[in-house]
Write a protein that holds these residues in place. Sequence first.
Motif, mmCIF file in Angstrom:
data_model
loop_
_atom_site.group_PDB
_atom_site.id
_atom_site.type_symbol
_atom_site.label_atom_id
_atom_site.label_comp_id
_atom_site.label_asym_id
_atom_site.label_seq_id
_atom_site.Cartn_x
_atom_site.Cartn_y
_atom_site.Cartn_z
ATOM 1 N N LYS A 26 0.902 -1.363 -0.004
ATOM 2 C CA LYS A 26 -0.010 -0.057 -0.139
ATOM 3 C C LYS A 26 0.950 1.258 -0.019
ATOM 4 C CE LYS A 26 -3.746 2.073 2.421
ATOM 5 N NZ LYS A 26 -3.345 3.518 3.029
ATOM 6 N N LEU A 27 1.857 1.410 0.729
ATOM 7 C CA LEU A 27 2.706 2.476 0.903
ATOM 8 C C LEU A 27 3.750 2.658 -0.522
ATOM 9 C CD1 LEU A 27 3.964 2.114 4.694
ATOM 10 C CD2 LEU A 27 2.186 3.622 3.567
ATOM 11 N N ALA A 28 4.001 1.527 -0.837
ATOM 12 C CA ALA A 28 4.760 1.653 -2.079
ATOM 13 C C ALA A 28 4.070 2.146 -3.211
ATOM 14 C CB ALA A 28 5.507 0.228 -2.261
ATOM 15 N N LEU A 29 2.876 1.743 -3.324
ATOM 16 C CA LEU A 29 1.974 2.210 -4.656
ATOM 17 C C LEU A 29 1.506 3.536 -4.093
ATOM 18 C CD1 LEU A 29 -0.216 -0.820 -4.671
ATOM 19 C CD2 LEU A 29 1.454 -0.252 -6.388
ATOM 20 N N GLU A 30 1.019 3.939 -2.929
ATOM 21 C CA GLU A 30 0.432 5.196 -2.843
ATOM 22 C C GLU A 30 1.743 6.355 -2.726
ATOM 23 O OE1 GLU A 30 -1.387 5.229 0.770
ATOM 24 O OE2 GLU A 30 -3.073 4.376 0.014
ATOM 25 N N SER A 31 2.993 6.072 -2.689
ATOM 26 C CA SER A 31 4.082 6.914 -2.740
ATOM 27 C C SER A 31 4.626 6.817 -4.254
ATOM 28 C CB SER A 31 4.983 6.414 -1.820
ATOM 29 O OG SER A 31 5.674 5.278 -2.255
ATOM 30 N N GLY A 32 4.286 6.009 -4.931
ATOM 31 C CA GLY A 32 4.650 5.997 -6.215
ATOM 32 C C GLY A 32 5.752 5.471 -6.480
ATOM 33 N N ILE A 33 6.533 4.874 -5.923
ATOM 34 C CA ILE A 33 7.974 3.970 -5.870
ATOM 35 C C ILE A 33 7.707 2.893 -6.764
ATOM 36 C CG2 ILE A 33 9.119 5.435 -4.177
ATOM 37 C CD1 ILE A 33 8.706 2.817 -2.489
ATOM 38 N N LEU A 34 6.340 2.035 -6.671
ATOM 39 C CA LEU A 34 6.122 0.966 -7.314
ATOM 40 C C LEU A 34 4.943 1.228 -8.295
ATOM 41 C CD1 LEU A 34 6.479 -1.916 -7.434
ATOM 42 C CD2 LEU A 34 4.835 -2.386 -5.624
ATOM 43 N N GLU A 35 5.301 0.628 -9.318
ATOM 44 C CA GLU A 35 4.190 0.690 -10.775
ATOM 45 C C GLU A 35 4.063 -0.518 -11.030
ATOM 46 O OE1 GLU A 35 3.738 2.497 -14.994
ATOM 47 O OE2 GLU A 35 5.521 3.259 -13.815
ATOM 48 N N THR A 36 2.850 -1.045 -11.159
ATOM 49 C CA THR A 36 2.470 -2.384 -11.433
ATOM 50 C C THR A 36 0.886 -2.281 -11.957
ATOM 51 O OG1 THR A 36 2.236 -4.723 -10.982
ATOM 52 C CG2 THR A 36 1.737 -3.053 -9.346
ATOM 53 N N LYS A 147 -4.737 2.861 -18.914
ATOM 54 C CA LYS A 147 -4.269 2.599 -17.693
ATOM 55 C C LYS A 147 -5.146 1.585 -16.867
ATOM 56 C CE LYS A 147 -0.306 4.759 -17.940
ATOM 57 N NZ LYS A 147 0.759 4.439 -18.344
ATOM 58 N N THR A 148 -4.791 0.363 -16.378
ATOM 59 C CA THR A 148 -5.744 -0.603 -15.651
ATOM 60 C C THR A 148 -5.056 -0.724 -14.513
ATOM 61 O OG1 THR A 148 -6.264 -1.446 -17.956
ATOM 62 C CG2 THR A 148 -7.024 -2.750 -16.231
ATOM 63 N N ALA A 149 -6.256 -0.919 -13.582
ATOM 64 C CA ALA A 149 -5.744 -1.374 -12.177
ATOM 65 C C ALA A 149 -6.921 -2.002 -11.557
ATOM 66 C CB ALA A 149 -5.455 -0.310 -11.134
ATOM 67 N N ARG A 150 -6.780 -2.916 -10.407
ATOM 68 C CA ARG A 150 -7.652 -3.656 -9.868
ATOM 69 C C ARG A 150 -7.774 -3.139 -8.296
ATOM 70 N NH1 ARG A 150 -8.364 -10.107 -9.687
ATOM 71 N NH2 ARG A 150 -10.216 -10.336 -8.250
ATOM 72 N N LYS A 151 -8.930 -2.883 -7.954
ATOM 73 C CA LYS A 151 -8.897 -2.582 -6.555
ATOM 74 C C LYS A 151 -8.109 -3.323 -5.366
ATOM 75 C CE LYS A 151 -13.116 -3.078 -4.682
ATOM 76 N NZ LYS A 151 -14.583 -2.845 -4.520
ATOM 77 N N ASN A 152 -7.508 -2.741 -4.418
ATOM 78 C CA ASN A 152 -6.478 -3.397 -3.600
ATOM 79 C C ASN A 152 -7.587 -3.531 -2.273
ATOM 80 O OD1 ASN A 152 -6.571 -0.977 -1.868
ATOM 81 N ND2 ASN A 152 -4.394 -0.491 -2.842
ATOM 82 N N ASN A 153 -6.705 -4.183 -1.163
ATOM 83 C CA ASN A 153 -7.495 -4.553 -0.049
ATOM 84 C C ASN A 153 -8.039 -3.096 0.642
ATOM 85 O OD1 ASN A 153 -7.090 -7.000 -0.384
ATOM 86 N ND2 ASN A 153 -5.135 -7.110 0.649
ATOM 87 N N SER A 154 -7.443 -2.201 0.354
ATOM 88 C CA SER A 154 -8.072 -0.682 0.987
ATOM 89 C C SER A 154 -8.933 -0.080 -0.103
ATOM 90 C CB SER A 154 -6.796 0.118 1.325
ATOM 91 O OG SER A 154 -5.815 -0.404 2.082
#
Length: 245
Positions: A26-36, A147-154
Motif C-alpha cells: 500500500k505504501l509503495a503504491l501510494e508513494s509512487g515508487i512501485l508501478e504495476t 491504464k488498468t488497475a484492480r481494487k486493492n484491499n484498501s
Amino acid sequence: MDTFKQSAIEILKKVGEPLHYNKITKLALESGILETEGANPEKTMAAVIYVDIKTKKEGSDFIKTAPETFALNPNKKEIEQTPKIIEAEKEEEEKIVIEAGFIGKGGEHLVCSELIFRGFNASIMSVDVGVDISAIKDNKFFGIQVKTARKNNSEIYNFHIRHKSFERFNQGNIFYILVLRDGIKNSFLILPASEIEKRIKQGSIFTVNNKTGYALSIKFRNGKFYLGNKNHEMGYFLNNWDLIK
C-alpha cells in the motif's frame, strides 16, 4: 520505477519497523515508487519477499518477524549468487512481467471494444509510443492512453503516468481512460489530458520518482469514486464516453 523487492526495501527503511506485506504494498503504491498493472500486487509482494528469504536465508534483505510481517535483516550476510538463487529471482520477475502484460493488454482491448460499440473506428497501436489506441469518429482523430488497475484491499486503484509520455501527449484530442476492475465489473474514468494537467496543478495528482512520473490514487468510498480524497469526487467522468468528442 522500482521492482517489488526494491520498493519493499525502501519502504521498510523509511518506516523503520516491521510491516505486514499488505501495508508495504500500500505504501509503495501510494508513494509512487512501485508501478504495476498486476491483478494482485499484495500477493506478488509477499511472494517476492518469501522467495528472497527462502533462497538466500541469512543473506536475504528481509526477516520474518510475525505471520505475514517483515522487517529488514539487520544481520544480512554476503552470500554467493548461486545459479539456484538467480533462477528463482528470474522466475519471479518473469511472473510479474507476464501478469502485468496480460492486465495491460486486457484493459486496452476492453477500451477498444467499448469505443467500437460507440461508433469509433478504433484500433490498438502496434508500437506503444505513448498512445495505446487510435480512434476516429466524425473525421476527428483521438489518441487514447489506457491504464488498468484492480481494487486493492484498501479499496484503492493505483495508477501511474510517465512524465515524458504525458509531456509528449497532453494536447489536442488526447484522453486517459482508467480501467477500474473490482473482480465483478469494469468501470471507466474518461479523463481528457487537459483534466489530468489541471489535477496535477491542483496537487490531487502528484509527482513521484524524482519527477519522472505522476501517481493517481482512485478511492472507492460509499459507492463513489474520488481522486486522492473526498474533495475530488469523480462521478462526472465515470463511464462518461460522451466526453470523447
